[in-house]
Design a protein around this motif. Structure first.
Motif, PDB file in Angstrom:
ATOM      1  N   ALA A  12      12.389  -3.081   5.605  1.00  0.00           N
ATOM      2  CA  ALA A  12      12.034  -4.400   5.064  1.00  0.00           C
ATOM      3  C   ALA A  12      13.262  -5.046   4.421  1.00  0.00           C
ATOM      4  O   ALA A  12      13.368  -5.131   3.200  1.00  0.00           O
ATOM      5  N   PRO A  13      14.206  -5.510   5.237  1.00  0.00           N
ATOM      6  CA  PRO A  13      15.474  -6.024   4.703  1.00  0.00           C
ATOM      7  C   PRO A  13      15.340  -7.276   3.847  1.00  0.00           C
ATOM      8  O   PRO A  13      16.264  -7.616   3.109  1.00  0.00           O
ATOM      9  N   TYR A  14      14.204  -7.952   3.917  1.00  0.00           N
ATOM     10  CA  TYR A  14      14.015  -9.163   3.119  1.00  0.00           C
ATOM     11  C   TYR A  14      13.268  -8.885   1.807  1.00  0.00           C
ATOM     12  O   TYR A  14      12.880  -9.817   1.101  1.00  0.00           O
ATOM     13  N   GLY A  15      13.046  -7.599   1.515  1.00  0.00           N
ATOM     14  CA  GLY A  15      12.450  -7.227   0.234  1.00  0.00           C
ATOM     15  C   GLY A  15      10.941  -7.186   0.214  1.00  0.00           C
ATOM     16  O   GLY A  15      10.335  -6.841  -0.803  1.00  0.00           O
ATOM     17  N   LYS A  16      10.304  -7.534   1.319  1.00  0.00           N
ATOM     18  CA  LYS A  16       8.854  -7.428   1.464  1.00  0.00           C
ATOM     19  C   LYS A  16       8.564  -6.937   2.860  1.00  0.00           C
ATOM     20  O   LYS A  16       9.371  -7.143   3.782  1.00  0.00           O
ATOM     21  N   LEU A  17       7.439  -6.274   3.041  1.00  0.00           N
ATOM     22  CA  LEU A  17       7.077  -5.724   4.346  1.00  0.00           C
ATOM     23  C   LEU A  17       6.306  -6.792   5.127  1.00  0.00           C
ATOM     24  O   LEU A  17       5.139  -7.056   4.849  1.00  0.00           O
ATOM     25  N   ARG A  18       6.969  -7.395   6.084  1.00  0.00           N
ATOM     26  CA  ARG A  18       6.354  -8.449   6.892  1.00  0.00           C
ATOM     27  C   ARG A  18       5.618  -7.807   8.068  1.00  0.00           C
ATOM     28  O   ARG A  18       6.235  -7.171   8.921  1.00  0.00           O
ATOM     29  N   VAL A  19       4.308  -7.981   8.080  1.00  0.00           N
ATOM     30  CA  VAL A  19       3.441  -7.259   9.021  1.00  0.00           C
ATOM     31  C   VAL A  19       2.801  -8.221  10.004  1.00  0.00           C
ATOM     32  O   VAL A  19       2.179  -9.215   9.606  1.00  0.00           O
ATOM     33  N   ALA A  20       2.937  -7.928  11.287  1.00  0.00           N
ATOM     34  CA  ALA A  20       2.257  -8.700  12.326  1.00  0.00           C
ATOM     35  C   ALA A  20       0.929  -8.029  12.659  1.00  0.00           C
ATOM     36  O   ALA A  20       0.892  -6.833  12.952  1.00  0.00           O
ATOM     37  N   ILE A  21      -0.143  -8.794  12.611  1.00  0.00           N
ATOM     38  CA  ILE A  21      -1.483  -8.286  12.892  1.00  0.00           C
ATOM     39  C   ILE A  21      -2.056  -9.026  14.094  1.00  0.00           C
ATOM     40  O   ILE A  21      -2.113 -10.262  14.113  1.00  0.00           O
ATOM     41  N   ASN A  22      -2.489  -8.269  15.103  1.00  0.00           N
ATOM     42  CA  ASN A  22      -3.076  -8.839  16.311  1.00  0.00           C
ATOM     43  C   ASN A  22      -4.589  -8.876  16.188  1.00  0.00           C
ATOM     44  O   ASN A  22      -5.258  -7.849  16.349  1.00  0.00           O
ATOM     45  N   LEU A  23      -5.133 -10.064  15.930  1.00  0.00           N
ATOM     46  CA  LEU A  23      -6.580 -10.217  15.838  1.00  0.00           C
ATOM     47  C   LEU A  23      -7.238 -10.285  17.211  1.00  0.00           C
ATOM     48  O   LEU A  23      -8.460 -10.343  17.316  1.00  0.00           O
ATOM     49  N   GLY A  24      -6.418 -10.266  18.265  1.00  0.00           N
ATOM     50  CA  GLY A  24      -6.969 -10.304  19.614  1.00  0.00           C
ATOM     51  C   GLY A  24      -7.542  -8.981  20.078  1.00  0.00           C
ATOM     52  O   GLY A  24      -8.201  -8.920  21.113  1.00  0.00           O
ATOM     53  N   ASN A  25      -7.292  -7.919  19.325  1.00  0.00           N
ATOM     54  CA  ASN A  25      -7.847  -6.602  19.646  1.00  0.00           C
ATOM     55  C   ASN A  25      -8.718  -6.167  18.470  1.00  0.00           C
ATOM     56  O   ASN A  25      -8.219  -5.743  17.430  1.00  0.00           O
ATOM     57  N   SER A  26     -10.022  -6.283  18.638  1.00  0.00           N
ATOM     58  CA  SER A  26     -10.949  -6.045  17.523  1.00  0.00           C
ATOM     59  C   SER A  26     -11.009  -4.584  17.091  1.00  0.00           C
ATOM     60  O   SER A  26     -11.508  -4.278  16.012  1.00  0.00           O
ATOM     61  N   ALA A  46      -0.826  -0.616   7.179  1.00  0.00           N
ATOM     62  CA  ALA A  46       0.281  -1.393   6.624  1.00  0.00           C
ATOM     63  C   ALA A  46       0.269  -1.365   5.097  1.00  0.00           C
ATOM     64  O   ALA A  46       1.328  -1.221   4.464  1.00  0.00           O
ATOM     65  N   ASN A  47      -0.914  -1.492   4.518  1.00  0.00           N
ATOM     66  CA  ASN A  47      -1.005  -1.465   3.056  1.00  0.00           C
ATOM     67  C   ASN A  47      -0.611  -0.102   2.498  1.00  0.00           C
ATOM     68  O   ASN A  47       0.050  -0.006   1.453  1.00  0.00           O
ATOM     69  N   GLU A  48      -1.015   0.964   3.182  1.00  0.00           N
ATOM     70  CA  GLU A  48      -0.647   2.307   2.726  1.00  0.00           C
ATOM     71  C   GLU A  48       0.857   2.536   2.861  1.00  0.00           C
ATOM     72  O   GLU A  48       1.490   3.121   1.971  1.00  0.00           O
ATOM     73  N   LEU A  49       1.441   2.070   3.944  1.00  0.00           N
ATOM     74  CA  LEU A  49       2.891   2.179   4.118  1.00  0.00           C
ATOM     75  C   LEU A  49       3.618   1.422   3.015  1.00  0.00           C
ATOM     76  O   LEU A  49       4.571   1.945   2.412  1.00  0.00           O
ATOM     77  N   ALA A  50       3.177   0.205   2.753  1.00  0.00           N
ATOM     78  CA  ALA A  50       3.803  -0.594   1.697  1.00  0.00           C
ATOM     79  C   ALA A  50       3.677   0.103   0.345  1.00  0.00           C
ATOM     80  O   ALA A  50       4.635   0.122  -0.455  1.00  0.00           O
ATOM     81  N   ARG A  51       2.520   0.688   0.075  1.00  0.00           N
ATOM     82  CA  ARG A  51       2.320   1.400  -1.194  1.00  0.00           C
ATOM     83  C   ARG A  51       3.302   2.549  -1.331  1.00  0.00           C
ATOM     84  O   ARG A  51       3.935   2.721  -2.390  1.00  0.00           O
ATOM     85  N   GLN A  52       3.458   3.337  -0.275  1.00  0.00           N
ATOM     86  CA  GLN A  52       4.365   4.483  -0.346  1.00  0.00           C
ATOM     87  C   GLN A  52       5.822   4.066  -0.537  1.00  0.00           C
ATOM     88  O   GLN A  52       6.603   4.787  -1.166  1.00  0.00           O
TER      89      GLN A  52
END
Length: 241
Positions: A12-26, A46-52
């Motif tokens: 996360a080089p910009y200091g936050k974890l930017r996550v892409a989520i595909n809502l096209g796959n339910s 993604a939230n668990e990764l960010a927490r760690q």
């Protein structure tokens, strides 16, 4: 071994974890019915990764996997969730899969197409979502059937219906849900491919990628993936070995 600080800076080089989520796959993600915020196994991972890593997760949603992949060109995200495919591997790095889902076909109930192998014949037209894992797979594997591409997986179903095509390819679960709500349709038994869903990061982030590979294996082994699928109503999806 890399420190978590090293991994966080690389991933996360910009200091936050930017996550892409595909809502096209339910199976992977859904919109919450009240808040419209993304929920599901992709969001939980993604939230668990960010927490760690001690990071804040920032989500951007897409309506098709092909659009997620295209956005990698513009440095729009740090991690994403998509099916493993050799075309995509030219630009992104995959973990091992965390979920395996089936790619199959939906046809009219009275269609002469009975089995998966029946589809690949001259004159058969198949709707797909452009850039989806099954589009990439079928582009390589179909020798006779014609592929008709729509912008998203949902739009592929609309194309199948509106143009009275012979079949629509997609992930089993949303096809089954659509057929259940619309008469005169059936989803074929069997599959044309097993779609292996993985976590992804852009190429070049070696420290982050190495951490992601370990992270996803621990999430599977510890039951996190199975529990997240259960919470989001996707318990019939298979946790990858």
């Amino acid at each position: 071994m890399d420190t978590l600080n090293t991994v966080a800076k690389d991933l996360a080089p910009y200091g936050k974890l930017r996550v892409a989520i595909n809502l096209g796959n339910s199976v992977l993600a859904q919109s919450h019915p009240q808040t419209r915020e993304p929920v599901g196994i992709s969001v939980d991972l993604a939230n668990e990764l960010a927490r760690q890593l001690g990071l804040h997760a920032e989500f951007t949603t897409f309506d098709a996997a092909g659009k997620v992949f295209a956005a990698a060109e513009s440095d729009a995200w740090d991690i994403a969730f998509m099916a493993i495919d050799p075309v995509r591997a030219e630009k992104v790095q995959f973990t091992k899969p965390y979920v395996i889902i089936e790619g199959t076909y939906m046809v009219k109930a009275d269609s002469s197409l009975k089995d998966i192998d029946d589809v690949d014949h001259d004159g058969v037209r198949v709707a797909v979502g452009k850039g989806a894992a099954y589009d990439l797979f079928l582009t390589r594997s179909l020798q006779h059937a014609e592929i008709a591409r729509a912008p998203t997986s949902a739009a592929a179903i609309d194309l199948f219906v509106e143009q009275s095509l012979d079949a629509v390819a997609g992930v089993r679960q949303p096809l089954v849900a659509y057929a259940a709500g619309h008469g005169g349709l059936r989803v074929m038994d069997g599959r044309f491919t097993a779609i292996e869903q993985a976590m992804v990061t852009p190429k070049g982030r070696t420290h982050g990628w190495e951490f992601l590979k370990t992270f996803i294996e621990s999430m599977k082994a510890g039951g996190f993936v199975a529990a997240a699928l259960e919470r989001s109503g996707q318990a019939d999806a298979s946790v990858a070995p």
